[in-house]
Structures are given as C-alpha cells and as structure tokens.
Design a protein around this motif. Structure first.
Motif, mmCIF file in Angstrom:
data_model
loop_
_atom_site.group_PDB
_atom_site.id
_atom_site.type_symbol
_atom_site.label_atom_id
_atom_site.label_comp_id
_atom_site.label_asym_id
_atom_site.label_seq_id
_atom_site.Cartn_x
_atom_site.Cartn_y
_atom_site.Cartn_z
ATOM 1 N N ILE A 95 -58.877 0.139 1.286
ATOM 2 C CA ILE A 95 -57.510 0.512 1.668
ATOM 3 C C ILE A 95 -56.488 -0.434 1.055
ATOM 4 O O ILE A 95 -55.429 -0.004 0.580
ATOM 5 N N THR A 96 -56.798 -1.740 1.053
ATOM 6 C CA THR A 96 -55.835 -2.736 0.564
ATOM 7 C C THR A 96 -55.921 -2.947 -0.938
ATOM 8 O O THR A 96 -55.168 -3.749 -1.495
ATOM 9 N N GLU A 97 -56.862 -2.255 -1.591
ATOM 10 C CA GLU A 97 -57.078 -2.386 -3.034
ATOM 11 C C GLU A 97 -57.394 -3.828 -3.408
ATOM 12 O O GLU A 97 -56.887 -4.377 -4.398
ATOM 13 N N GLY A 98 -58.243 -4.464 -2.582
ATOM 14 C CA GLY A 98 -58.723 -5.808 -2.873
ATOM 15 C C GLY A 98 -57.884 -6.933 -2.307
ATOM 16 O O GLY A 98 -58.278 -8.099 -2.396
ATOM 17 N N GLU A 99 -56.734 -6.608 -1.721
ATOM 18 C CA GLU A 99 -55.874 -7.634 -1.145
ATOM 19 C C GLU A 99 -56.396 -8.070 0.221
ATOM 20 O O GLU A 99 -57.118 -7.342 0.894
ATOM 21 N N GLU A 100 -56.005 -9.278 0.645
ATOM 22 C CA GLU A 100 -56.457 -9.817 1.916
ATOM 23 C C GLU A 100 -55.633 -9.326 3.106
ATOM 24 O O GLU A 100 -56.040 -9.492 4.256
ATOM 25 N N GLN A 101 -54.473 -8.731 2.838
ATOM 26 C CA GLN A 101 -53.597 -8.258 3.906
ATOM 27 C C GLN A 101 -52.926 -6.962 3.481
ATOM 28 O O GLN A 101 -52.827 -6.642 2.291
ATOM 29 N N ILE A 102 -52.458 -6.228 4.489
ATOM 30 C CA ILE A 102 -51.708 -5.001 4.231
ATOM 31 C C ILE A 102 -50.689 -4.832 5.351
ATOM 32 O O ILE A 102 -51.002 -5.070 6.526
ATOM 33 N N THR A 103 -49.465 -4.466 4.997
ATOM 34 C CA THR A 103 -48.435 -4.276 6.017
ATOM 35 C C THR A 103 -48.725 -2.998 6.806
ATOM 36 O O THR A 103 -49.374 -2.076 6.293
ATOM 37 N N THR A 104 -48.226 -2.957 8.017
ATOM 38 C CA THR A 104 -48.454 -1.777 8.863
ATOM 39 C C THR A 104 -47.893 -0.502 8.237
ATOM 40 O O THR A 104 -48.583 0.526 8.198
ATOM 41 N N PRO A 105 -46.633 -0.510 7.721
ATOM 42 C CA PRO A 105 -46.117 0.718 7.100
ATOM 43 C C PRO A 105 -46.962 1.182 5.919
ATOM 44 O O PRO A 105 -47.162 2.390 5.730
ATOM 45 N N LYS A 106 -47.466 0.246 5.131
ATOM 46 C CA LYS A 106 -48.288 0.631 3.976
ATOM 47 C C LYS A 106 -49.611 1.232 4.435
ATOM 48 O O LYS A 106 -50.112 2.193 3.827
ATOM 49 N N PHE A 107 -50.191 0.689 5.503
ATOM 50 C CA PHE A 107 -51.431 1.249 6.030
ATOM 51 C C PHE A 107 -51.200 2.661 6.563
ATOM 52 O O PHE A 107 -52.009 3.568 6.310
ATOM 53 N N SER B 289 -48.931 4.753 5.651
ATOM 54 C CA SER B 289 -48.729 5.631 4.498
ATOM 55 C C SER B 289 -50.060 6.008 3.849
ATOM 56 O O SER B 289 -50.276 7.167 3.479
ATOM 57 N N ALA B 290 -50.958 5.027 3.725
ATOM 58 C CA ALA B 290 -52.281 5.296 3.153
ATOM 59 C C ALA B 290 -53.070 6.253 4.040
ATOM 60 O O ALA B 290 -53.775 7.139 3.556
ATOM 61 N N LEU B 291 -52.942 6.088 5.349
ATOM 62 C CA LEU B 291 -53.639 6.967 6.294
ATOM 63 C C LEU B 291 -53.154 8.409 6.141
ATOM 64 O O LEU B 291 -53.957 9.351 6.072
ATOM 65 N N LYS B 292 -51.848 8.602 6.066
ATOM 66 C CA LYS B 292 -51.282 9.946 5.942
ATOM 67 C C LYS B 292 -51.677 10.606 4.622
ATOM 68 O O LYS B 292 -51.774 11.839 4.552
ATOM 69 N N SER B 293 -51.918 9.803 3.596
ATOM 70 C CA SER B 293 -52.301 10.374 2.300
ATOM 71 C C SER B 293 -53.679 11.032 2.354
ATOM 72 O O SER B 293 -54.018 11.840 1.492
ATOM 73 N N THR B 294 -54.486 10.701 3.376
ATOM 74 C CA THR B 294 -55.806 11.336 3.539
ATOM 75 C C THR B 294 -55.712 12.649 4.316
ATOM 76 O O THR B 294 -56.694 13.383 4.393
ATOM 77 N N GLY B 295 -54.544 12.915 4.912
ATOM 78 C CA GLY B 295 -54.386 14.112 5.729
ATOM 79 C C GLY B 295 -54.425 13.829 7.219
ATOM 80 O O GLY B 295 -54.168 14.715 8.027
ATOM 81 N N LEU B 296 -54.777 12.595 7.600
ATOM 82 C CA LEU B 296 -54.786 12.217 9.016
ATOM 83 C C LEU B 296 -53.399 11.742 9.430
ATOM 84 O O LEU B 296 -52.717 11.067 8.667
ATOM 85 N N LEU B 297 -52.992 12.089 10.644
ATOM 86 C CA LEU B 297 -51.707 11.665 11.175
ATOM 87 C C LEU B 297 -51.925 10.663 12.301
ATOM 88 O O LEU B 297 -52.981 10.632 12.935
#
Length: 224
Positions: free
Chosen positions: A95-107, A109-117
């Motif tokens: 999900i983070t593309e190898g990064e150690e952290q991810i912001t909540t809005p970015k996560f 957004s990534a979740l919605k891109s899979t079709g899950l809300l």
C-alpha cells in the motif's frame, strides 16, 4: 420482461419493458452495457431468476454473534498472534509502495481505488478505531506498520484480496472510468419519457440521472 446480460461479478438484472424503453438515458446505458466486451478473466454471476441465488450457508457467519435483543452484532475477527505477521507487513509495504509511513488521507484514497468504501460494514470496526484516533489527535494521523496492524489486522484477508487485485474486478479505477464514459454518453440522451407505471415515478424530472453498481465482492460505484 427484459433480462440484462450478466456483467462480471454482477447479478443479471431484470427490467420492466416500460422502464427500459421509457427513459432514453437508462435505455442507452443498458444497451451499451449489453455490448460491452468483458476483459478476460472476469467472471459473471447470475441466478435463474436474474439475481445471485446461491444458497446461503447453514452455519453461523464468522465474527457475528446474537445480541440480547436478537439482532446480529458483529465482532472483529481475531487471529492468533504471529499467525500472519509476514502478510500484514507485505500488505503494508504494498500500500505504501515501500515507504515506512502513509498519511490517513492517502490510505483512504488507496482503499477507494480498489472499490471498497469506508462505509463498508466489513470495515466498520477498523474504521471506527481509525476515526476515534483521528478525532482524539491534535495533528494528522500517519500510519506506520504498528498502527496499521492495530487498526486493520482483523481485516487483513479482505484488504489483501483488495490490494493484490484478487477481487472480481481487479482494476476498479479502469472499470470506473469506463462506467463514467457510459454515464456521460447516456446523460446526453433526451428521447423517451419518464416511466409512469408507478404514479410516483411519473413525478420525477427526466434530468435526474444516476447509476449505482455493487459487485459480489462488495466493490461499489455510484455516479449522478
């Protein structure tokens, strides 16, 4: 009655002929869905009556217990400590593309891109935890591996299927783009008239136009 051609992951719909032929927008959208060539590897689900009529399991749903008032009450699924630590870390870095952290809005957004809300009932416990943490924090919440496991460890299987593109529609963003084009094309149609076989329907404006779809994996799309 008109039976709609099954789309991958959707039950084949059944429409009243006056509903289909009356509204030009709906008619155009449905006709284009009929002609849509499904990408290889997508599966179709339909029942004999036009809907998914797979028999329900006769055993209790995992993670659900009966409350005192008789209504089902969902509890987060639990797995033994250390059962899937590698899977959790692998998913996090995917999900983070190898990064150690991810912001909540970015996560999100990534979740919605899979079709899950975020309103998905299966994610309620996880999203409630995340929401409470965000509300109690004086600054934005950034997820690391440990917070990710804390919030989403109980849904690791569902999220792994989503982010590894194992759902019935693997690339939901491509699918959504295609649906957007069909929607905009049908929106320009002005032929026909509003269905009036139900008196309440006849009162609505023909300019009101929207589409909502849900796959068998719970991927949801809405526009209009």
């Amino acid at each position: 009655m008109h039976r709609l051609k099954s789309l991958p992951g959707f039950a084949a719909g059944v429409c009243h002929p006056r509903a289909v032929s009356g509204c030009g927008k709906a008619n155009s959208f449905i006709q284009r869905l009929w002609k849509w060539q499904c990408p290889p590897g997508w599966r179709a689900v339909s029942g004999a009556n036009g809907f998914d009529d797979s028999p329900l399991p006769n055993h209790p749903t995992p993670g659900v217990k009966k409350a005192k008032d008789g209504d089902p009450q969902r509890e987060p699924r639990k797995h033994k400590p250390g059962l899937m630590p590698g899977l959790e870390d692998m998913l996090f870095y995917t999900i983070t593309e190898g990064e150690e952290q991810i912001t909540t809005p970015k996560f999100i957004s990534a979740l919605k891109s899979t079709g899950l809300l975020t309103s998905d009932p299966r994610l309620k416990y996880c999203m409630d935890l995340l929401r409470q943490t965000v509300q109690s924090s004086s600054s934005s919440v950034t997820l690391d591996r440990h917070l990710f496991k804390k919030f989403f460890g109980s849904n690791i299987v569902l999220l792994t299927q989503a982010f590894r593109k194992k759902f019935v529609i693997p690339d939901f963003e491509v699918f959504s783009s295609h649906m957007n084009r069909l929607y905009e094309n049908a929106k320009m149609k002005t032929s026909g008239k509003v269905a009036d076989y139900i008196p309440q329907l006849a009162k609505f404006s023909p300019d009101l136009w929207g589409v909502s779809l849900c796959t068998v994996d719970g991927q949801r799309y809405s526009i209009g």
